[in-house]
Design an enzyme around this catalytic site. Structure first.
Site, PDB file in Angstrom:
ATOM      1  CB  CYS A   1      -0.907   0.000   1.223  1.00 39.29           C
ATOM      2  SG  CYS A   1      -1.839   1.524   1.384  1.00 39.29           S
TER       3      CYS A   1
ATOM      4  CB  CYS B   1       0.894   1.742   4.752  1.00 35.89           C
ATOM      5  SG  CYS B   1      -0.622   0.812   5.095  1.00 35.89           S
TER       6      CYS B   1
ATOM      7  CG  HIS C   1      -4.099  -0.887   4.841  1.00 37.12           C
ATOM      8  ND1 HIS C   1      -3.597  -0.270   3.720  1.00 37.12           N
ATOM      9  CD2 HIS C   1      -4.846  -1.940   4.414  1.00 37.12           C
ATOM     10  CE1 HIS C   1      -4.013  -0.929   2.635  1.00 37.12           C
ATOM     11  NE2 HIS C   1      -4.769  -1.948   3.026  1.00 37.12           N
TER      12      HIS C   1
ATOM     13  CG  ASN D   1     -13.914   9.181  -5.457  1.00 42.06           C
ATOM     14  OD1 ASN D   1     -14.841   9.965  -5.368  1.00 42.06           O
ATOM     15  ND2 ASN D   1     -12.969   9.281  -6.380  1.00 42.06           N
TER      16      ASN D   1
ATOM     17  CG  HIS E   1      -4.387   3.575   3.566  1.00 45.63           C
ATOM     18  ND1 HIS E   1      -3.335   2.986   4.242  1.00 45.63           N
ATOM     19  CD2 HIS E   1      -4.751   4.649   4.299  1.00 45.63           C
ATOM     20  CE1 HIS E   1      -3.070   3.696   5.326  1.00 45.63           C
ATOM     21  NE2 HIS E   1      -3.922   4.705   5.383  1.00 45.63           N
TER      22      HIS E   1
ATOM     23  CG  HIS F   1      -7.042   7.846  -0.548  1.00 49.39           C
ATOM     24  ND1 HIS F   1      -7.433   6.531  -0.741  1.00 49.39           N
ATOM     25  CD2 HIS F   1      -7.012   8.396  -1.785  1.00 49.39           C
ATOM     26  CE1 HIS F   1      -7.607   6.294  -2.032  1.00 49.39           C
ATOM     27  NE2 HIS F   1      -7.368   7.401  -2.693  1.00 49.39           N
TER      28      HIS F   1
ATOM     29  CD  GLN G   1      -8.451  11.429  -5.795  1.00 48.48           C
ATOM     30  OE1 GLN G   1      -7.793  11.919  -6.695  1.00 48.48           O
ATOM     31  NE2 GLN G   1      -9.348  10.490  -6.000  1.00 48.48           N
TER      32      GLN G   1
HETATM   33 ZN   LIG Z   1      -2.352   1.263   3.634  1.00 49.35          ZN
END
Ligand SMILES: [Zn+2]
Length: 374
Positions: A70, A73, A134, A174, A185, A187, A189
């Site tokens: 990932c 991470c 994660h 999203n 993971h 997140h 934008q």
């Molecule tokens: Zn991750």
């Protein structure tokens, strides 16, 4: 909050936001990275009048890597990710595969008939990592963590609004493979656009028309007041935020969050609204995950901050709000943007907004009260 700005090996900016004021973030990115591609352009569609970002270099971007590779991470145990530190609270960095990048270029080039306008795809695309965990989704964050993310969105809005050529800052998340998310993971934008987006343009037109029609009334104020007065579609009515399913929801489950005191963008929210937001938003997200029943996989969603354009003359009349919706319409079934939606921009919604609101009230967290922060 402590903010530490650094650079990645290929020159992209990375910013740490820490809740502890004594956090030290001085780890260096040792990866051998080539400089990022800057080949994007935007082209204007002569019939639709909107801009399309053409970004061929994005085809090579990371696609569903295994968890032990990932890129979001922290860098640990000899494995180097996008974040050089071995831990973080919230981190923001420039997207390695941006669809918008750089300062504004020369004025738009056009062919002799003025049909094929093109410009460099100026602007900026950032990735916001909400947590170093994660497996945690946004709904798993504590109110304190969510409050830090709100501070980060606010700071990014302030900073990106200052960039030359940026006309609108869009913070969004999203969530879920169904939405096309390629990294699991948690997140979000941020896009800083070199133009006002079509969605915001059409809202600004409605805002002006409403003002003319009503002798100066504000559309955002009137919609919020009408939804609260009707109450059939209200999901949560706090002291500083109201969450409701809109009158003409486009999506099966769609919730709009309005601060009660209208402000143009995140930078103008007052402390009381900031304090209540995490509680309202986290509860709405948790209800989203329960809407389809207890054994269903997490609900895919898009969460989108609508903010006033940076330089528009009507920006002070715009009402900051968040629009959250899912593309799932029932267990195991997705709402696709098919012929009517994709071909003609006409949405067909199978879930009546009043039904959606009732369901979202029904799946409240037991004992949920907006009292924890009072
Ligand atoms: Zn991750």
């Amino acid at each position: 909050m402590k903010k530490t700005t650094t650079r990645l090996a290929d020159g992209r900016e990375l910013v740490h936001y820490d809740s502890r004021d004594d956090a030290v973030r001085d780890t260096v990115d040792h990866r051998p990275l080539d400089a990022t591609s800057t080949a994007s352009e935007i082209r204007r569609d002569p019939l639709r009048g909107d801009w399309v970002a053409i970004a061929s270099h994005r085809q090579g971007r990371t696609y569903h890597p295994p968890a032990d590779e990932c890129p979001l991470c922290p860098s640990r145990d000899g494995r180097l990710s996008e974040i050089p530190s071995d831990d973080y609270d919230v981190v923001v960095f420039e997207n390695r595969f941006p669809s918008l990048i750089g300062p504004p270029g020369p004025q738009s080039a056009e062919d002799e008939r003025g049909l094929f306008a093109r410009r460099p795809a100026a602007g900026r695309c950032e990735v916001v990592c909400f947590t170093s965990d994660h497996d945690a989704s946004f709904a798993d964050l504590t109110p304190e963590q969510a409050a830090l993310v709100l501070e980060v969105w606010t700071d990014r809005t302030a900073e990106l609004s200052e960039l030359p050529g940026v006309e609108q800052v869009f913070c969004f998340e999203n969530r879920g493979r169904e939405i096309g998310v390629t990294l699991s993971h948690s997140h979000g934008q941020i896009y800083a656009y070199p133009f006002v987006t079509p969605r915001t343009e059409s809202t600004l037109r409605e805002l002006a028309a409403h003002r003319d029609r009503t002798g100066g009334r504000n559309l955002f104020d009137d919609v919020l007041a009408a939804e609260r007065a009707d109450a059939a579609r209200v999901v949560i009515d706090g002291d500083h935020w109201t969450a409701f399913v809109p009158h003409a929801a486009h999506w099966p489950y769609e919730v709009h969050l309005y601060p009660r005191r209208r402000v143009p963008d995140l930078t103008a929210l007052d402390d009381a609204a900031r304090a209540e937001f995490p509680h309202v938003y986290l509860e709405v997200l948790r209800r989203f995950d329960r809407v389809f029943g207890p054994d269903e996989p997490p609900t895919p969603y898009i969460s989108a901050w609508h903010q006033a354009p940076v330089h528009h003359p009507d920006r002070r009349d715009f009402g900051l709000h968040l629009e959250l919706f899912t593309v799932r319409r029932s267990k195991g079934k997705l709402k696709f943007l098919a012929g009517s939606e994709s071909g003609m921009n006409v949405f067909v919604n199978d879930v009546p907004p009043e039904t959606a609101a009732a369901r979202l009230r029904e799946v409240a967290t037991p004992g949920f009260r907006l009292t924890a922060h009072r």
